[in-house]
Design a protein around this motif. Sequence first.
Motif, PDB file in Angstrom:
ATOM      1  N   ALA A 264       0.831  -1.209   0.000  1.00 11.77           N
ATOM      2  CA  ALA A 264       0.000   0.000   0.000  1.00 11.77           C
ATOM      3  C   ALA A 264       0.865   1.259   0.000  1.00 11.77           C
ATOM      4  CB  ALA A 264      -0.925   0.000   1.215  1.00 11.77           C
ATOM      5  N   LEU A 265       1.955   1.238   0.756  1.00 17.62           N
ATOM      6  CA  LEU A 265       2.837   2.402   0.821  1.00 17.62           C
ATOM      7  C   LEU A 265       3.622   2.616  -0.471  1.00 17.62           C
ATOM      8  CD1 LEU A 265       4.184   2.048   4.466  1.00 17.62           C
ATOM      9  CD2 LEU A 265       2.585   3.777   3.601  1.00 17.62           C
ATOM     10  N   SER A 266       3.762   1.569  -1.268  1.00 21.13           N
ATOM     11  CA  SER A 266       4.536   1.684  -2.502  1.00 21.13           C
ATOM     12  C   SER A 266       3.725   2.261  -3.673  1.00 21.13           C
ATOM     13  CB  SER A 266       5.107   0.319  -2.898  1.00 21.13           C
ATOM     14  OG  SER A 266       4.061  -0.548  -3.304  1.00 21.13           O
ATOM     15  N   LYS A 267       2.447   2.480  -3.478  1.00 21.02           N
ATOM     16  CA  LYS A 267       1.604   3.063  -4.529  1.00 21.02           C
ATOM     17  C   LYS A 267       2.103   4.465  -4.880  1.00 21.02           C
ATOM     18  CE  LYS A 267      -1.497  -0.251  -4.483  1.00 21.02           C
ATOM     19  NZ  LYS A 267      -1.436  -1.287  -5.455  1.00 21.02           N
ATOM     20  N   GLU A 268       1.965   4.827  -6.144  1.00 19.03           N
ATOM     21  CA  GLU A 268       2.403   6.144  -6.617  1.00 19.03           C
ATOM     22  C   GLU A 268       1.608   7.278  -5.998  1.00 19.03           C
ATOM     23  OE1 GLU A 268       4.795   7.346  -8.851  1.00 19.03           O
ATOM     24  OE2 GLU A 268       5.702   5.367  -8.657  1.00 19.03           O
ATOM     25  N   GLU A 269       0.301   7.147  -6.038  1.00 17.97           N
ATOM     26  CA  GLU A 269      -0.566   8.232  -5.579  1.00 17.97           C
ATOM     27  C   GLU A 269      -0.852   8.121  -4.090  1.00 17.97           C
ATOM     28  OE1 GLU A 269      -4.132   8.860  -7.786  1.00 17.97           O
ATOM     29  OE2 GLU A 269      -3.163   8.319  -9.677  1.00 17.97           O
ATOM     30  N   LEU A 270      -0.854   9.258  -3.429  1.00 19.39           N
ATOM     31  CA  LEU A 270      -1.136   9.327  -1.997  1.00 19.39           C
ATOM     32  C   LEU A 270      -2.532   8.787  -1.698  1.00 19.39           C
ATOM     33  CD1 LEU A 270      -0.376  10.274   0.882  1.00 19.39           C
ATOM     34  CD2 LEU A 270      -1.302  12.516   0.267  1.00 19.39           C
ATOM     35  N   SER A 271      -3.503   9.185  -2.501  1.00 25.46           N
ATOM     36  CA  SER A 271      -4.887   8.751  -2.256  1.00 25.46           C
ATOM     37  C   SER A 271      -5.028   7.231  -2.379  1.00 25.46           C
ATOM     38  CB  SER A 271      -5.851   9.461  -3.195  1.00 25.46           C
ATOM     39  OG  SER A 271      -5.523   9.188  -4.538  1.00 25.46           O
ATOM     40  N   SER A 272      -4.304   6.626  -3.312  1.00 24.32           N
ATOM     41  CA  SER A 272      -4.339   5.161  -3.461  1.00 24.32           C
ATOM     42  C   SER A 272      -3.775   4.477  -2.225  1.00 24.32           C
ATOM     43  CB  SER A 272      -3.542   4.721  -4.684  1.00 24.32           C
ATOM     44  OG  SER A 272      -4.068   5.263  -5.856  1.00 24.32           O
ATOM     45  N   SER A 273      -2.651   4.993  -1.741  1.00 25.90           N
ATOM     46  CA  SER A 273      -2.027   4.424  -0.542  1.00 25.90           C
ATOM     47  C   SER A 273      -2.956   4.557   0.658  1.00 25.90           C
ATOM     48  CB  SER A 273      -0.710   5.135  -0.222  1.00 25.90           C
ATOM     49  OG  SER A 273       0.269   4.837  -1.177  1.00 25.90           O
ATOM     50  N   LYS A 274      -3.540   5.738   0.832  1.00 25.38           N
ATOM     51  CA  LYS A 274      -4.424   5.976   1.977  1.00 25.38           C
ATOM     52  C   LYS A 274      -5.661   5.084   1.918  1.00 25.38           C
ATOM     53  CE  LYS A 274      -5.221  10.305   2.936  1.00 25.38           C
ATOM     54  NZ  LYS A 274      -5.368  11.775   2.878  1.00 25.38           N
ATOM     55  N   ASN A 275      -6.249   4.926   0.727  1.00 25.96           N
ATOM     56  CA  ASN A 275      -7.429   4.072   0.587  1.00 25.96           C
ATOM     57  C   ASN A 275      -7.109   2.613   0.892  1.00 25.96           C
ATOM     58  OD1 ASN A 275      -9.208   6.130  -0.058  1.00 25.96           O
ATOM     59  ND2 ASN A 275      -8.847   5.943  -2.261  1.00 25.96           N
ATOM     60  N   GLU A 276      -5.975   2.153   0.397  1.00 24.36           N
ATOM     61  CA  GLU A 276      -5.600   0.764   0.642  1.00 24.36           C
ATOM     62  C   GLU A 276      -5.303   0.529   2.122  1.00 24.36           C
ATOM     63  OE1 GLU A 276      -2.596  -2.451  -1.358  1.00 24.36           O
ATOM     64  OE2 GLU A 276      -3.365  -0.814  -2.593  1.00 24.36           O
ATOM     65  N   LEU A 277      -4.616   1.484   2.757  1.00 26.88           N
ATOM     66  CA  LEU A 277      -4.336   1.375   4.196  1.00 26.88           C
ATOM     67  C   LEU A 277      -5.623   1.408   5.013  1.00 26.88           C
ATOM     68  CD1 LEU A 277      -1.156   3.600   4.473  1.00 26.88           C
ATOM     69  CD2 LEU A 277      -1.293   1.133   4.877  1.00 26.88           C
ATOM     70  N   LYS A 278      -6.583   2.216   4.563  1.00 30.39           N
ATOM     71  CA  LYS A 278      -7.873   2.280   5.256  1.00 30.39           C
ATOM     72  C   LYS A 278      -8.573   0.924   5.197  1.00 30.39           C
ATOM     73  CE  LYS A 278     -12.156   4.856   5.577  1.00 30.39           C
ATOM     74  NZ  LYS A 278     -12.936   5.992   5.118  1.00 30.39           N
ATOM     75  N   ASN A 279      -8.485   0.255   4.054  1.00 32.28           N
ATOM     76  CA  ASN A 279      -9.105  -1.065   3.914  1.00 32.28           C
ATOM     77  C   ASN A 279      -8.381  -2.122   4.755  1.00 32.28           C
ATOM     78  OD1 ASN A 279     -11.040  -0.112   2.133  1.00 32.28           O
ATOM     79  ND2 ASN A 279      -9.793  -0.560   0.340  1.00 32.28           N
ATOM     80  N   ILE A 280      -7.077  -2.023   4.857  1.00 34.63           N
ATOM     81  CA  ILE A 280      -6.283  -3.017   5.593  1.00 34.63           C
ATOM     82  C   ILE A 280      -6.404  -2.824   7.104  1.00 34.63           C
ATOM     83  CG2 ILE A 280      -3.947  -3.868   6.037  1.00 34.63           C
ATOM     84  CD1 ILE A 280      -3.268  -2.941   3.135  1.00 34.63           C
ATOM     85  N   LEU A 281      -6.209  -1.586   7.558  1.00 36.48           N
ATOM     86  CA  LEU A 281      -6.134  -1.297   8.989  1.00 36.48           C
ATOM     87  C   LEU A 281      -7.441  -0.772   9.588  1.00 36.48           C
ATOM     88  CD1 LEU A 281      -2.672   0.500   9.017  1.00 36.48           C
ATOM     89  CD2 LEU A 281      -3.181  -1.761   9.954  1.00 36.48           C
TER      90      LEU A 281
ATOM     91  N   ASN B 115      -8.631   5.702   9.193  1.00 40.51           N
ATOM     92  CA  ASN B 115      -8.610   6.825   8.268  1.00 40.51           C
ATOM     93  C   ASN B 115      -7.412   7.697   8.642  1.00 40.51           C
ATOM     94  OD1 ASN B 115      -9.300   8.550   6.245  1.00 40.51           O
ATOM     95  ND2 ASN B 115     -11.041   9.455   7.326  1.00 40.51           N
ATOM     96  N   ILE B 116      -6.317   7.545   7.932  1.00 38.47           N
ATOM     97  CA  ILE B 116      -5.085   8.261   8.244  1.00 38.47           C
ATOM     98  C   ILE B 116      -4.974   9.471   7.330  1.00 38.47           C
ATOM     99  CG2 ILE B 116      -2.572   8.114   8.392  1.00 38.47           C
ATOM    100  CD1 ILE B 116      -2.931   5.057   8.692  1.00 38.47           C
ATOM    101  N   SER B 117      -4.994  10.654   7.942  1.00 38.31           N
ATOM    102  CA  SER B 117      -4.830  11.864   7.141  1.00 38.31           C
ATOM    103  C   SER B 117      -3.341  12.167   7.021  1.00 38.31           C
ATOM    104  CB  SER B 117      -5.572  13.038   7.778  1.00 38.31           C
ATOM    105  OG  SER B 117      -5.063  13.295   9.055  1.00 38.31           O
ATOM    106  N   ALA B 118      -2.917  12.478   5.812  1.00 33.68           N
ATOM    107  CA  ALA B 118      -1.512  12.794   5.552  1.00 33.68           C
ATOM    108  C   ALA B 118      -1.430  13.792   4.413  1.00 33.68           C
ATOM    109  CB  ALA B 118      -0.746  11.516   5.208  1.00 33.68           C
ATOM    110  N   LYS B 119      -0.458  14.696   4.536  1.00 31.44           N
ATOM    111  CA  LYS B 119      -0.286  15.734   3.508  1.00 31.44           C
ATOM    112  C   LYS B 119       0.447  15.211   2.286  1.00 31.44           C
ATOM    113  CE  LYS B 119       0.467  18.700   7.315  1.00 31.44           C
ATOM    114  NZ  LYS B 119       1.535  19.175   8.113  1.00 31.44           N
ATOM    115  N   ASN B 120       1.353  14.262   2.527  1.00 34.01           N
ATOM    116  CA  ASN B 120       2.150  13.710   1.434  1.00 34.01           C
ATOM    117  C   ASN B 120       2.613  12.295   1.809  1.00 34.01           C
ATOM    118  OD1 ASN B 120       4.404  14.092   3.202  1.00 34.01           O
ATOM    119  ND2 ASN B 120       4.541  16.214   2.511  1.00 34.01           N
ATOM    120  N   LYS B 121       3.320  11.656   0.899  1.00 33.56           N
ATOM    121  CA  LYS B 121       3.772  10.277   1.115  1.00 33.56           C
ATOM    122  C   LYS B 121       4.718  10.171   2.308  1.00 33.56           C
ATOM    123  CE  LYS B 121       3.482   7.103  -1.470  1.00 33.56           C
ATOM    124  NZ  LYS B 121       2.685   5.900  -1.535  1.00 33.56           N
TER     125      LYS B 121
END
Length: 162
Positions: free
Chosen positions: A70-87, A90-96
């Motif tokens: 999930a962290l290796s995804k290019e887009e921040l939104s993709s990483s955040k969505n995948e992490l939300k599904n796994i964990l 809802n983790i808010s972050a400004k950048n990778k």
Amino acid sequence: MNEYKDELFDVEKINSLESLKDCGAYLPLKNYIEKKVGFKLGLKGWKDLYEKIRLIMIVFNEKKDLIDNALSKEELSSSKNELKNILNLNISAKNKKDLNKKIDSLMSFFIKPKLSAYEKYEKNKRHNFIGSSKLEGIHIKPESGNKSLDQVLNKYREKFDG
């Protein structure tokens, strides 16, 4: 307000809802955990807190590759969505970089590094030395952890020999 110390809350010993409740009052415990991980976990009660702790520990211990993916995804939104599904967080972050930092703090709080037998022995030896030194009127700060016992002893020998 209760203030928790790291040694008073051992996440590894939480194996039931009752063992979690034995750690203290809900709100101070929740605030302590959120302060340590650096963000809100979105919890609503004891059961929610217990389930979140168990989920995070299972994911980091058994499915760490999903987090890495999930962290290796290019887009921040993709990483955040995948992490939300796994964990289920809802983790808010400004950048990778911010997202990686938050996941690292989450992991370092919930997953304690395993010490070898030698490391446990050295840790206990240092702790016992500090305690026995107090009996002699010598107060050693536990933060001096990167110094060897010989270095600490030499410091006090110089004081008393001088």
